[in-house]
Each structure stands twice: as C-alpha cells, then as structure tokens.
Motif scaffolding. Structure first.
Motif, PDB file in Angstrom:
ATOM      1  N   PRO A 173       0.802  -1.005   0.051  1.00  9.72           N
ATOM      2  CA  PRO A 173       0.226   0.054   0.058  1.00  9.72           C
ATOM      3  C   PRO A 173       0.823   1.224   0.012  1.00  9.72           C
ATOM      4  CG  PRO A 173      -0.034  -1.122   2.276  1.00  9.72           C
ATOM      5  CD  PRO A 173       0.635  -1.904   1.178  1.00  9.72           C
ATOM      6  N   GLN A 174       0.287   2.353  -0.642  1.00  9.57           N
ATOM      7  CA  GLN A 174       0.785   3.525  -0.424  1.00  9.57           C
ATOM      8  C   GLN A 174       0.960   3.847   1.100  1.00  9.57           C
ATOM      9  OE1 GLN A 174      -0.989   6.394  -3.011  1.00  9.57           O
ATOM     10  NE2 GLN A 174      -1.618   4.720  -4.513  1.00  9.57           N
ATOM     11  N   ILE A 175       1.974   4.595   1.353  1.00 15.10           N
ATOM     12  CA  ILE A 175       2.209   4.849   2.703  1.00 15.10           C
ATOM     13  C   ILE A 175       0.859   5.502   3.721  1.00 15.10           C
ATOM     14  CG2 ILE A 175       3.150   6.192   4.632  1.00 15.10           C
ATOM     15  CD1 ILE A 175       5.699   6.434   2.571  1.00 15.10           C
ATOM     16  N   HIS A 176      -0.110   6.228   3.181  1.00 13.71           N
ATOM     17  CA  HIS A 176      -1.090   6.863   3.853  1.00 13.71           C
ATOM     18  C   HIS A 176      -2.413   6.153   3.494  1.00 13.71           C
ATOM     19  CE1 HIS A 176       1.406  10.041   5.387  1.00 13.71           C
ATOM     20  NE2 HIS A 176       1.859  10.294   3.903  1.00 13.71           N
ATOM     21  N   GLU A 177      -2.315   5.128   2.652  1.00 10.20           N
ATOM     22  CA  GLU A 177      -3.494   4.294   2.320  1.00 10.20           C
ATOM     23  C   GLU A 177      -3.640   2.738   3.042  1.00 10.20           C
ATOM     24  OE1 GLU A 177      -5.612   5.617   0.706  1.00 10.20           O
ATOM     25  OE2 GLU A 177      -4.966   7.380  -0.243  1.00 10.20           O
ATOM     26  N   ARG A 178      -2.650   2.535   3.697  1.00  4.91           N
ATOM     27  CA  ARG A 178      -2.651   1.217   4.477  1.00  4.91           C
ATOM     28  C   ARG A 178      -4.012   0.824   5.052  1.00  4.91           C
ATOM     29  NH1 ARG A 178       1.342  -2.194   5.130  1.00  4.91           N
ATOM     30  NH2 ARG A 178       1.238  -3.708   6.602  1.00  4.91           N
ATOM     31  N   GLN A 179      -4.214   1.769   6.017  1.00  4.20           N
ATOM     32  CA  GLN A 179      -5.393   1.351   6.663  1.00  4.20           C
ATOM     33  C   GLN A 179      -6.694   1.328   5.911  1.00  4.20           C
ATOM     34  OE1 GLN A 179      -5.468   0.705   9.931  1.00  4.20           O
ATOM     35  NE2 GLN A 179      -7.568   0.030   9.800  1.00  4.20           N
ATOM     36  N   ALA A 180      -6.811   2.187   4.669  1.00  2.20           N
ATOM     37  CA  ALA A 180      -7.862   2.043   3.569  1.00  2.20           C
ATOM     38  C   ALA A 180      -8.016   0.905   2.946  1.00  2.20           C
ATOM     39  CB  ALA A 180      -7.954   3.197   2.812  1.00  2.20           C
ATOM     40  N   MET A 181      -6.799   0.296   2.695  1.00  2.00           N
ATOM     41  CA  MET A 181      -6.596  -0.868   1.854  1.00  2.00           C
ATOM     42  C   MET A 181      -7.028  -2.097   2.884  1.00  2.00           C
ATOM     43  SD  MET A 181      -3.354  -2.623   0.529  1.00  2.00           S
ATOM     44  CE  MET A 181      -3.056  -1.630  -1.115  1.00  2.00           C
ATOM     45  N   LEU A 182      -6.555  -2.120   3.977  1.00  2.00           N
ATOM     46  CA  LEU A 182      -6.933  -3.183   4.993  1.00  2.00           C
ATOM     47  C   LEU A 182      -8.328  -3.250   5.447  1.00  2.00           C
ATOM     48  CD1 LEU A 182      -4.080  -2.897   7.664  1.00  2.00           C
ATOM     49  CD2 LEU A 182      -4.348  -4.786   5.822  1.00  2.00           C
ATOM     50  N   GLU A 183      -9.098  -1.932   5.294  1.00  2.00           N
ATOM     51  CA  GLU A 183     -10.596  -1.934   5.743  1.00  2.00           C
ATOM     52  C   GLU A 183     -11.334  -2.537   4.595  1.00  2.00           C
ATOM     53  OE1 GLU A 183     -11.429   2.091   6.942  1.00  2.00           O
ATOM     54  OE2 GLU A 183     -10.146   1.880   8.794  1.00  2.00           O
ATOM     55  N   VAL A 184     -10.760  -2.001   3.450  1.00  2.00           N
ATOM     56  CA  VAL A 184     -11.799  -2.568   1.963  1.00  2.00           C
ATOM     57  C   VAL A 184     -11.581  -3.984   2.248  1.00  2.00           C
ATOM     58  CG1 VAL A 184     -11.672  -2.516  -0.480  1.00  2.00           C
ATOM     59  CG2 VAL A 184     -11.333  -0.193   0.867  1.00  2.00           C
ATOM     60  N   LEU A 185     -10.289  -4.548   2.025  1.00  2.00           N
ATOM     61  CA  LEU A 185     -10.166  -5.944   1.959  1.00  2.00           C
ATOM     62  C   LEU A 185     -10.647  -6.599   3.060  1.00  2.00           C
ATOM     63  CD1 LEU A 185      -6.291  -6.143   0.682  1.00  2.00           C
ATOM     64  CD2 LEU A 185      -8.481  -6.666  -0.659  1.00  2.00           C
ATOM     65  N   GLY A 186     -10.753  -6.067   4.332  1.00  2.00           N
ATOM     66  CA  GLY A 186     -11.400  -6.980   5.436  1.00  2.00           C
ATOM     67  C   GLY A 186     -12.823  -6.936   5.439  1.00  2.00           C
ATOM     68  N   SER A 187     -13.371  -6.056   4.811  1.00  2.00           N
ATOM     69  CA  SER A 187     -14.809  -5.909   4.639  1.00  2.00           C
ATOM     70  C   SER A 187     -15.287  -6.706   3.376  1.00  2.00           C
ATOM     71  CB  SER A 187     -15.353  -4.483   4.381  1.00  2.00           C
ATOM     72  OG  SER A 187     -15.003  -4.062   3.050  1.00  2.00           O
ATOM     73  N   VAL A 188     -14.616  -6.987   2.264  1.00  2.00           N
ATOM     74  CA  VAL A 188     -14.774  -7.856   1.402  1.00  2.00           C
ATOM     75  C   VAL A 188     -14.713  -9.270   1.931  1.00  2.00           C
ATOM     76  CG1 VAL A 188     -14.050  -8.868  -0.882  1.00  2.00           C
ATOM     77  CG2 VAL A 188     -14.046  -6.424  -0.372  1.00  2.00           C
ATOM     78  N   ALA A 189     -13.411  -9.469   2.642  1.00  2.00           N
ATOM     79  CA  ALA A 189     -13.155 -11.053   3.031  1.00  2.00           C
ATOM     80  C   ALA A 189     -14.614 -11.366   4.010  1.00  2.00           C
ATOM     81  CB  ALA A 189     -12.040 -10.752   3.899  1.00  2.00           C
ATOM     82  N   GLU A 190     -15.088 -10.443   4.825  1.00  2.00           N
ATOM     83  CA  GLU A 190     -16.395 -11.088   5.552  1.00  2.00           C
ATOM     84  C   GLU A 190     -17.426 -11.360   4.816  1.00  2.00           C
ATOM     85  OE1 GLU A 190     -16.330 -11.540   9.069  1.00  2.00           O
ATOM     86  OE2 GLU A 190     -14.111 -11.249   8.825  1.00  2.00           O
ATOM     87  N   ARG A 191     -17.722 -10.477   3.728  1.00  2.00           N
ATOM     88  CA  ARG A 191     -18.788 -10.868   2.857  1.00  2.00           C
ATOM     89  C   ARG A 191     -18.654 -12.186   2.213  1.00  2.00           C
ATOM     90  NH1 ARG A 191     -21.288  -6.120  -0.359  1.00  2.00           N
ATOM     91  NH2 ARG A 191     -22.446  -7.775  -1.174  1.00  2.00           N
ATOM     92  N   ILE A 192     -17.349 -12.439   1.607  1.00  3.64           N
ATOM     93  CA  ILE A 192     -17.143 -13.441   1.009  1.00  3.64           C
ATOM     94  C   ILE A 192     -17.070 -14.831   1.882  1.00  3.64           C
ATOM     95  CG2 ILE A 192     -15.145 -14.866  -0.335  1.00  3.64           C
ATOM     96  CD1 ILE A 192     -14.232 -12.036  -1.398  1.00  3.64           C
ATOM     97  N   LYS A 193     -16.723 -14.630   3.114  1.00  3.66           N
ATOM     98  CA  LYS A 193     -16.880 -16.082   3.983  1.00  3.66           C
ATOM     99  C   LYS A 193     -18.130 -16.533   4.154  1.00  3.66           C
ATOM    100  CE  LYS A 193     -12.830 -14.616   6.843  1.00  3.66           C
ATOM    101  NZ  LYS A 193     -12.344 -13.828   7.854  1.00  3.66           N
ATOM    102  N   ALA A 194     -19.108 -15.466   4.141  1.00  2.25           N
ATOM    103  CA  ALA A 194     -20.393 -16.014   4.119  1.00  2.25           C
ATOM    104  C   ALA A 194     -20.972 -16.549   2.611  1.00  2.25           C
ATOM    105  CB  ALA A 194     -21.554 -14.796   4.339  1.00  2.25           C
ATOM    106  N   ASN A 195     -20.413 -16.599   1.668  1.00  5.61           N
ATOM    107  CA  ASN A 195     -20.564 -17.533   0.493  1.00  5.61           C
ATOM    108  C   ASN A 195     -20.147 -18.950   0.599  1.00  5.61           C
ATOM    109  OD1 ASN A 195     -20.678 -18.431  -1.978  1.00  5.61           O
ATOM    110  ND2 ASN A 195     -19.935 -16.765  -3.034  1.00  5.61           N
TER     111      ASN A 195
END
Length: 135
Positions: free
Chosen positions: A32-54
């Motif tokens: 991730p870009q230095i100031h985008e790390r948290q945003a990247m982790l939040e996006v991927l984390g929210s996607v992962a939670e939805r995918i786990k329900a599949n």
C-alpha cells in the motif's frame, strides 16, 4: 490441470490420506501507499467478511506479511474455477480492484489449481521414517 502421475512425493508417503477435490487458491500481494494502508486493510477486510458468508468460498483472509511488514496478502479459496470466475465478474470484486488502486507497486496476483491436499498425516509419515544420515 496436472495429470495424476505418481511423483517422488507420492512414493515417499504411500499411506497418505488425500483429498481429490480441485480447489482454486487466489493470492493477491499488495504494497500500500504509505497513507493508504488502513484504507486498503479496511476494504479487503470488509470484502473478506462478505465472501466468507458465500458457501462456495472455502476460506478468505487478509494478512500482513511478517518478513515484509509493508506487504498485504489477500487470499481466497474457492470450491471450483467456475465459482472463482463468477466472483471475479461480481460487483463485490470491484472493491478488491479498488484496493489494488491503493498499492504503490503493481500487484502480484496468482491463481493456483489445487488437486491434492494433505494434512498432518504427511508430516507424521515422513518424520516417522529413519533418517539416512549417511546421505
């Protein structure tokens, strides 16, 4: 897909239990870009939670690499190539692509067709044999 030809690996562990299901493992590595790390982790984390329900998804996770702390590793395991393909075409996958845009380096993307999965029996089988110390 790889033909089922006996390998040295198979001959070394003839008593192994194995699963013959084909699963697809998708791996995405991002820096991730230095100031985008948290945003990247939040996006991927929210996607992962939805995918786990599949029910067609075996597993999904977001990890920070221990040896390269700036690297984020995102994984998905699918029951079939068709299930993965449907996911890639979905609106939800656009969120993963949005996370890729937050990377400061080109992503490393890989898809693996897994035809055999072994578990602890492999380790037990190999570790229980006498080690040839002369070789």
């Amino acid at each position: 897909m790889v033909a089922d030809i006996p390998s040295t690996f198979d001959r070394d562990c003839p008593a192994e239990k194995e699963t013959q299901l084909v699963t697809i493992l998708a791996v995405l590595e991002l820096v991730p870009q230095i100031h985008e790390r948290q945003a990247m982790l939040e996006v991927l984390g929210s996607v992962a939670e939805r995918i786990k329900a599949n029910p067609k998804c075996v597993s999904c996770g977001v990890f920070e690499e221990a040896t390269a702390p700036q690297r984020v590793v995102y994984t998905e395991e699918w029951r079939s190539a068709e299930d993965l393909h449907a996911h890639i075409r979905s609106a939800l996958y656009l969120r993963i692509l949005n996370a890729v845009e937050l990377s400061r380096e080109p992503p490393k993307v890989s898809f693996h067709e897994v035809t055999k999965t072994r578990s602890m029996e492999l380790i037990e089988s190999l570790r229980s044999r006498k080690v040839n110390l002369a070789g």
